[in-house]
Motif scaffolding. Structure first.
Motif, PDB file in Angstrom:
ATOM      1  N   GLY A  12       0.821  -1.210   0.000  1.00  9.85           N
ATOM      2  CA  GLY A  12       0.000   0.000   0.000  1.00  9.85           C
ATOM      3  C   GLY A  12       0.846   1.247   0.000  1.00  9.85           C
ATOM      4  N   TYR A  13       1.918   1.225   0.770  1.00  7.82           N
ATOM      5  CA  TYR A  13       2.834   2.366   0.824  1.00  7.82           C
ATOM      6  C   TYR A  13       3.472   2.606  -0.537  1.00  7.82           C
ATOM      7  CZ  TYR A  13       7.004   5.084   1.850  1.00  7.82           C
ATOM      8  OH  TYR A  13       7.988   6.035   1.828  1.00  7.82           O
ATOM      9  N   LEU A  14       3.943   1.547  -1.174  1.00  7.08           N
ATOM     10  CA  LEU A  14       4.595   1.679  -2.473  1.00  7.08           C
ATOM     11  C   LEU A  14       3.620   2.159  -3.545  1.00  7.08           C
ATOM     12  CD1 LEU A  14       6.836  -1.529  -2.435  1.00  7.08           C
ATOM     13  CD2 LEU A  14       7.566   0.835  -2.100  1.00  7.08           C
ATOM     14  N   GLU A  15       2.400   1.653  -3.510  1.00  6.99           N
ATOM     15  CA  GLU A  15       1.397   2.087  -4.475  1.00  6.99           C
ATOM     16  C   GLU A  15       1.050   3.555  -4.287  1.00  6.99           C
ATOM     17  OE1 GLU A  15      -1.979  -0.504  -4.416  1.00  6.99           O
ATOM     18  OE2 GLU A  15      -0.756  -2.257  -4.883  1.00  6.99           O
ATOM     19  N   GLN A  16       0.922   4.014  -3.051  1.00  9.27           N
ATOM     20  CA  GLN A  16       0.615   5.420  -2.791  1.00  9.27           C
ATOM     21  C   GLN A  16       1.767   6.310  -3.239  1.00  9.27           C
ATOM     22  OE1 GLN A  16      -2.281   6.922  -1.773  1.00  9.27           O
ATOM     23  NE2 GLN A  16      -1.163   8.765  -2.363  1.00  9.27           N
ATOM     24  N   ALA A  17       2.979   5.904  -2.957  1.00  7.12           N
ATOM     25  CA  ALA A  17       4.142   6.684  -3.375  1.00  7.12           C
ATOM     26  C   ALA A  17       4.216   6.744  -4.896  1.00  7.12           C
ATOM     27  CB  ALA A  17       5.415   6.088  -2.793  1.00  7.12           C
ATOM     28  N   GLN A  18       3.852   5.655  -5.569  1.00  9.88           N
ATOM     29  CA  GLN A  18       3.843   5.641  -7.038  1.00  9.88           C
ATOM     30  C   GLN A  18       2.808   6.629  -7.562  1.00  9.88           C
ATOM     31  OE1 GLN A  18       3.516   1.730  -8.778  1.00  9.88           O
ATOM     32  NE2 GLN A  18       2.668   2.559 -10.653  1.00  9.88           N
ATOM     33  N   ARG A  19       1.628   6.652  -6.960  1.00  5.83           N
ATOM     34  CA  ARG A  19       0.603   7.615  -7.368  1.00  5.83           C
ATOM     35  C   ARG A  19       1.060   9.048  -7.104  1.00  5.83           C
ATOM     36  NH1 ARG A  19      -2.842   3.545  -5.189  1.00  5.83           N
ATOM     37  NH2 ARG A  19      -2.911   4.633  -3.192  1.00  5.83           N
ATOM     38  N   ASP A  20       1.718   9.266  -5.978  1.00  9.05           N
ATOM     39  CA  ASP A  20       2.229  10.596  -5.652  1.00  9.05           C
ATOM     40  C   ASP A  20       3.269  11.044  -6.678  1.00  9.05           C
ATOM     41  OD1 ASP A  20       0.617  10.602  -3.410  1.00  9.05           O
ATOM     42  OD2 ASP A  20       2.261  10.165  -2.002  1.00  9.05           O
ATOM     43  N   LEU A  21       4.154  10.143  -7.045  1.00 15.68           N
ATOM     44  CA  LEU A  21       5.167  10.466  -8.055  1.00 15.68           C
ATOM     45  C   LEU A  21       4.509  10.819  -9.384  1.00 15.68           C
ATOM     46  CD1 LEU A  21       7.936   7.766  -7.549  1.00 15.68           C
ATOM     47  CD2 LEU A  21       8.264  10.240  -7.533  1.00 15.68           C
ATOM     48  N   GLN A  22       3.569   9.998  -9.807  1.00 16.11           N
ATOM     49  CA  GLN A  22       2.912  10.223 -11.082  1.00 16.11           C
ATOM     50  C   GLN A  22       2.157  11.558 -11.073  1.00 16.11           C
ATOM     51  OE1 GLN A  22       0.646   6.915 -12.406  1.00 16.11           O
ATOM     52  NE2 GLN A  22       0.523   7.680 -14.475  1.00 16.11           N
ATOM     53  N   HIS A  23       1.452  11.843  -9.999  1.00 16.73           N
ATOM     54  CA  HIS A  23       0.718  13.097  -9.892  1.00 16.73           C
ATOM     55  C   HIS A  23       1.674  14.290  -9.914  1.00 16.73           C
ATOM     56  CE1 HIS A  23      -2.260  16.024  -8.797  1.00 16.73           C
ATOM     57  NE2 HIS A  23      -1.556  16.355  -7.740  1.00 16.73           N
ATOM     58  N   LEU A  24       2.760  14.198  -9.195  1.00 16.91           N
ATOM     59  CA  LEU A  24       3.732  15.280  -9.159  1.00 16.91           C
ATOM     60  C   LEU A  24       4.326  15.524 -10.544  1.00 16.91           C
ATOM     61  CD1 LEU A  24       5.095  17.278  -7.250  1.00 16.91           C
ATOM     62  CD2 LEU A  24       6.812  15.542  -6.765  1.00 16.91           C
ATOM     63  N   MET A  25       4.632  14.462 -11.260  1.00 19.34           N
ATOM     64  CA  MET A  25       5.184  14.601 -12.604  1.00 19.34           C
ATOM     65  C   MET A  25       4.168  15.243 -13.543  1.00 19.34           C
ATOM     66  SD  MET A  25       7.279  10.951 -12.772  1.00 19.34           S
ATOM     67  CE  MET A  25       6.595  10.562 -14.316  1.00 19.34           C
ATOM     68  N   GLU A  26       2.917  14.822 -13.457  1.00 22.20           N
ATOM     69  CA  GLU A  26       1.882  15.363 -14.330  1.00 22.20           C
ATOM     70  C   GLU A  26       1.576  16.825 -13.999  1.00 22.20           C
ATOM     71  OE1 GLU A  26      -1.370  12.662 -13.798  1.00 22.20           O
ATOM     72  OE2 GLU A  26      -0.411  11.085 -14.993  1.00 22.20           O
ATOM     73  N   SER A  27       1.525  17.168 -12.736  1.00 27.41           N
ATOM     74  CA  SER A  27       1.132  18.522 -12.350  1.00 27.41           C
ATOM     75  C   SER A  27       2.258  19.543 -12.478  1.00 27.41           C
ATOM     76  CB  SER A  27       0.574  18.537 -10.927  1.00 27.41           C
ATOM     77  OG  SER A  27       1.566  18.165 -10.004  1.00 27.41           O
ATOM     78  N   THR A  28       3.501  19.091 -12.450  1.00 29.57           N
ATOM     79  CA  THR A  28       4.621  20.037 -12.530  1.00 29.57           C
ATOM     80  C   THR A  28       5.401  19.946 -13.830  1.00 29.57           C
ATOM     81  OG1 THR A  28       6.176  18.483 -11.538  1.00 29.57           O
ATOM     82  CG2 THR A  28       4.979  19.956 -10.027  1.00 29.57           C
ATOM     83  N   GLY A  29       5.265  18.822 -14.531  1.00 27.78           N
ATOM     84  CA  GLY A  29       6.064  18.617 -15.736  1.00 27.78           C
ATOM     85  C   GLY A  29       7.481  18.151 -15.428  1.00 27.78           C
TER      86      GLY A  29
END
Length: 57
Positions: A12-29
């Motif tokens: 669960g921790y790894l999946e959440q961190a993966q979502r956080d990474l993906q969101h950060l990449m999408e929102s900031t470029g």
């Protein structure tokens, strides 16, 4: 914590961190490397996230 409980928690921790990474990449470029740096992802986990996120593309 039991072995199974720890495994479920880690997944669960790894999946959440993966979502956080993906969101950060999408929102900031930002690149994956920059996003991992900003989230203070450990060296041990960088390979895991690189494989997971590149697999999705």
């Amino acid at each position: 914590m039991g072995e199974l409980s720890e495994s479920i928690y880690n997944d669960g921790y790894l999946e959440q961190a993966q979502r956080d990474l993906q969101h950060l990449m999408e929102s900031t470029g930002w690149s994956l490397e920059k996003a991992m740096e900003m989230l203070c992802i450990s060296l041990e986990k960088k390979d895991y996230y690189e494989k997971k996120l590149k697999k999705r593309c």
